[in-house]
Design an enzyme around this catalytic site. Structure first.
Site, PDB file in Angstrom:
ATOM      1  N   HIS A   1      -6.345   1.161   6.102  1.00  0.00           N
ATOM      2  CA  HIS A   1      -6.296   0.281   7.338  1.00  0.00           C
ATOM      3  C   HIS A   1      -7.728   0.625   8.170  1.00  0.00           C
ATOM      4  O   HIS A   1      -8.265  -0.276   8.582  1.00  0.00           O
ATOM      5  CB  HIS A   1      -5.130   0.978   8.271  1.00  0.00           C
ATOM      6  CG  HIS A   1      -3.901   0.557   7.829  1.00  0.00           C
ATOM      7  ND1 HIS A   1      -3.363  -0.225   6.968  1.00  0.00           N
ATOM      8  CD2 HIS A   1      -2.582   1.458   8.067  1.00  0.00           C
ATOM      9  CE1 HIS A   1      -2.218  -0.311   6.792  1.00  0.00           C
ATOM     10  NE2 HIS A   1      -1.812   1.060   7.324  1.00  0.00           N
TER      11      HIS A   1
ATOM     12  N   LYS B   1       0.796  -1.171   0.129  1.00  0.00           N
ATOM     13  CA  LYS B   1      -0.051  -0.036   0.027  1.00  0.00           C
ATOM     14  C   LYS B   1       0.840   1.220  -0.079  1.00  0.00           C
ATOM     15  O   LYS B   1       2.090   1.193   0.512  1.00  0.00           O
ATOM     16  CB  LYS B   1      -0.922  -0.040   1.350  1.00  0.00           C
ATOM     17  CG  LYS B   1      -0.275   0.350   2.466  1.00  0.00           C
ATOM     18  CD  LYS B   1      -1.176   1.141   3.518  1.00  0.00           C
ATOM     19  CE  LYS B   1      -0.667   2.652   3.294  1.00  0.00           C
ATOM     20  NZ  LYS B   1       0.164   3.035   4.480  1.00  0.00           N
TER      21      LYS B   1
HETATM   22  C1  BG6 Z   1       1.406   2.461   7.768  1.00  0.00           C
HETATM   23  C2  BG6 Z   1       1.723   4.066   7.697  1.00  0.00           C
HETATM   24  O1  BG6 Z   1       0.883   1.598   6.768  1.00  0.00           O
HETATM   25  O2  BG6 Z   1       1.087   1.956   9.237  1.00  0.00           O
HETATM   26  C3  BG6 Z   1       2.313   4.655   8.807  1.00  0.00           C
HETATM   27  O3  BG6 Z   1       2.017   4.276   6.614  1.00  0.00           O
HETATM   28  C4  BG6 Z   1       1.729   4.003  10.093  1.00  0.00           C
HETATM   29  O4  BG6 Z   1       2.256   5.901   8.642  1.00  0.00           O
HETATM   30  C5  BG6 Z   1       1.803   2.712  10.097  1.00  0.00           C
HETATM   31  O5  BG6 Z   1       2.515   4.378  11.112  1.00  0.00           O
HETATM   32  C6  BG6 Z   1       1.234   2.104  11.535  1.00  0.00           C
HETATM   33  O6  BG6 Z   1       1.240   0.701  11.350  1.00  0.00           O
HETATM   34  P1  BG6 Z   1       1.312  -0.172  12.928  1.00  0.00           P
HETATM   35  O7  BG6 Z   1       1.383  -1.455  12.391  1.00  0.00           O
HETATM   36  O8  BG6 Z   1       2.382   0.338  13.817  1.00  0.00           O
HETATM   37  O9  BG6 Z   1      -0.058   0.293  13.624  1.00  0.00           O
END
Ligand code: BG6
Length: 485
Positions: free
Chosen positions: A239, A147
């Site tokens: 997400h 992504k």
């Molecule tokens: C990523 C984003 O997809 O997900 C980031 O680009 C973000 O900005 C990250 O920090 C968060 O992932 P996790 O797994 O740490 O919640």
């Protein structure tokens, strides 16, 4: 211990093999799977990038990174040696037409072949085209797209069409790493593995839903990328929207990947568009200013970028799903950087009891609430009204029924990438996004971006270490509700 479904020997090529994602996530994830003896003997991991490097030099850098990103107790000398033995390097510049001879000489003819694009999305189409021209696409070849797939609907459609010219949809794996998180998959287990919740999972019993993905980190070294992107595209388009789909979708008839994706796409299509007339009432944009997080003073976002900017580092949205199950039930979404602490959760707030038989003396009744904690402290809490023990009267209080997933016998929580990489190798696309899902999500997001633009909606500052701008509180306060954290 969970039952393990074995994979066939494979060659995985990581384009962008010297980049941040490969170093921080992909290679450590593959190492862990190797440590658990899940990578078949002769499988190879081939790093690739524009840089001219020998395999020896690449192995050294991989080893250095394993030492940096894994705990000392996770580094087992025999496993490190075995793992490094699988590593190779081949120089490929996806932006030019030089032949891939070095890479091709490493690939075994009949193995599962995975081309992992850990590169900028604008190279995805070209990479697929070059792979076809070089003759490396076999029936057993899969391509993985990180992504974001595109920057808006139009560029996502272009990428999907370009890659789709050379790979069938069943060979394309679009990653949203949230779908690889254990607790996100637990949402499916909770909803469809229990008879308890599903009858209540609808407008007659649910007052509203909250989805929060809060981060305490700032944008750090990614400010260049981030400033062109912002929280809506970086986090909500993928997400949060994926979480919303898993919470809101109808029960698929099986765990078959097409069934699950068919149900998710129905939710995406039912998301009510947000237009210029209601964008101010339904969305909040924020940007962090200097503050204190975890006892440490941190600079404001504009300071990190080096100039004044209107990019949002926080978004809150009141969304509606226009279908029979969810009519009238708001879904409040919220994500931001430099918030008070890292926490991701889904909250299902149930309606109050229809009629209270208790009087004021017994204490107020709180409506039941189901909190699904995605990270950290993964688990589920259901708040229930109970009677205070003792003969002194009849007093009620709300108590949590707590299921902490840490109580499961599995000690270490595998990183999402470990799960997702194994699913690619197994050829199971259930945890990946189909082309129409990505495009439907962009359609909704593009609508919000256009509405922000037309309404001239500026970012609201919030102090680093808080939970976002005041307007985010007001978004719920206006409806007589409040955020759970
Ligand atoms: C990523 C984003 O997809 O997900 C980031 O680009 C973000 O900005 C990250 O920090 C968060 O992932 P996790 O797994 O740490 O919640």
């Amino acid at each position: 211990m969970a039952r393990f479904v074995p994979v066939d020997p494979f060659d995985i090529v990581i384009f962008g093999g010297t980049g941040d994602l490969a170093r921080r996530k992909l290679l450590p994830a593959l190492y862990h799977r190797d440590k658990d003896r899940q990578l078949p003997g002769e499988s190879q991991i081939i790093g690739s990038s524009r840089q001219s490097l020998t395999t020896e030099a690449y192995r050294e850098s991989v080893e250095e990174n394993l030492r940096k990103y894994l705990g000392p107790d996770e580094l087992v000398p025999d496993v490190v040696e075995r793992f490094l033995g699988r590593i190779h390097y081949a120089q490929v510049d996806l932006a030019d037409d030089r032949p891939w001879d070095e890479l091709k000489s490493l690939l075994a003819e009949h193995r599962t072949r995975v081309l992992y694009l850990a590169t900028i999305p604008s190279l995805y189409g070209n990479a697929a085209e070059r792979a076809a021209a070089e003759g490396v696409i076999t029936d057993r070849t899969r391509i993985v797209l990180e992504k974001p797939v595109g920057q808006n609907l139009e560029s996502a459609q272009e990428i999907n069409a370009h890659v789709g010219r050379y790979f069938s949809e069943s060979q394309i794996y679009r990653i949203d790493h949230y779908l690889g998180k254990e607790t996100v998959q637990n949402l499916l287990a909770l909803r469809f593995g229990n008879s308890l919740f599903e009858p209540l999972w609808q407008r007659a019993h649910v007052d509203h839903v909250q989805i929060t993905v809060a981060e305490s980190l700032g944008v750090g070294e990614r400010s260049g990328f981030y400033d062109r992107t912002g929280a809506l595209k970086d986090m909500v388009q993928n997400h949060l929207v994926q979480l919303l789909c898993l919470v809101a979708m109808e029960a698929p008839t099986s765990m078959d990947h097409e069934q699950i994706r068919d149900e998710k796409i129905k939710v995406l299509k039912a998301l009510r568009p947000i237009g210029v007339t209601d964008v101010e009432a339904l969305t909040v944009r924020g940007q962090y200013s200097a503050g204190t997080v975890d006892g440490e003073s941190v600079p404001g976002y504009a300071n990190e970028v080096g100039e004044a900017t209107d990019t949002e580092t926080f978004v809150a949205i009141k969304a509606h799903i226009d279908n029979w199950r969810w009519a009238g039930v708001p879904f409040y979404l919220r994500t931001g950087k430099r918030l008070a602490h890292k926490t991701s959760e889904v909250v299902i707030q149930f309606r109050p009891v229809a009629h209270s038989i208790f009087d004021e003396e017994t204490g107020p009744l709180s409506a039941n609430r189901l909190v699904i904690r995605l990270q950290p402290n993964e688990g589920v809490t259901l708040s229930l009204m109970t009677k205070d023990p003792g003969p002194g009267g009849f007093h009620l209080r709300s108590l949590p029924l707590d299921l902490s997933f840490a109580q499961h016998d599995q000690v270490r929580y595998p990183d999402a990438y470990e799960r997702l990489l194994m699913e690619v190798l197994r050829g199971n696309p259930a945890l990946f996004m189909r082309d129409d899902e990505v495009e439907a999500a962009w359609r909704w997001i593009d609508g919000i971006l256009a509405a922000w633009d037309r309404a001239g909606l500026k970012v609201n500052p919030y102090q680093a270490g808080s939970f976002g701008p005041m307007r985010s509180e007001m978004l719920l306060d206006r409806d007589g509700r409040s955020w759970h954290v």
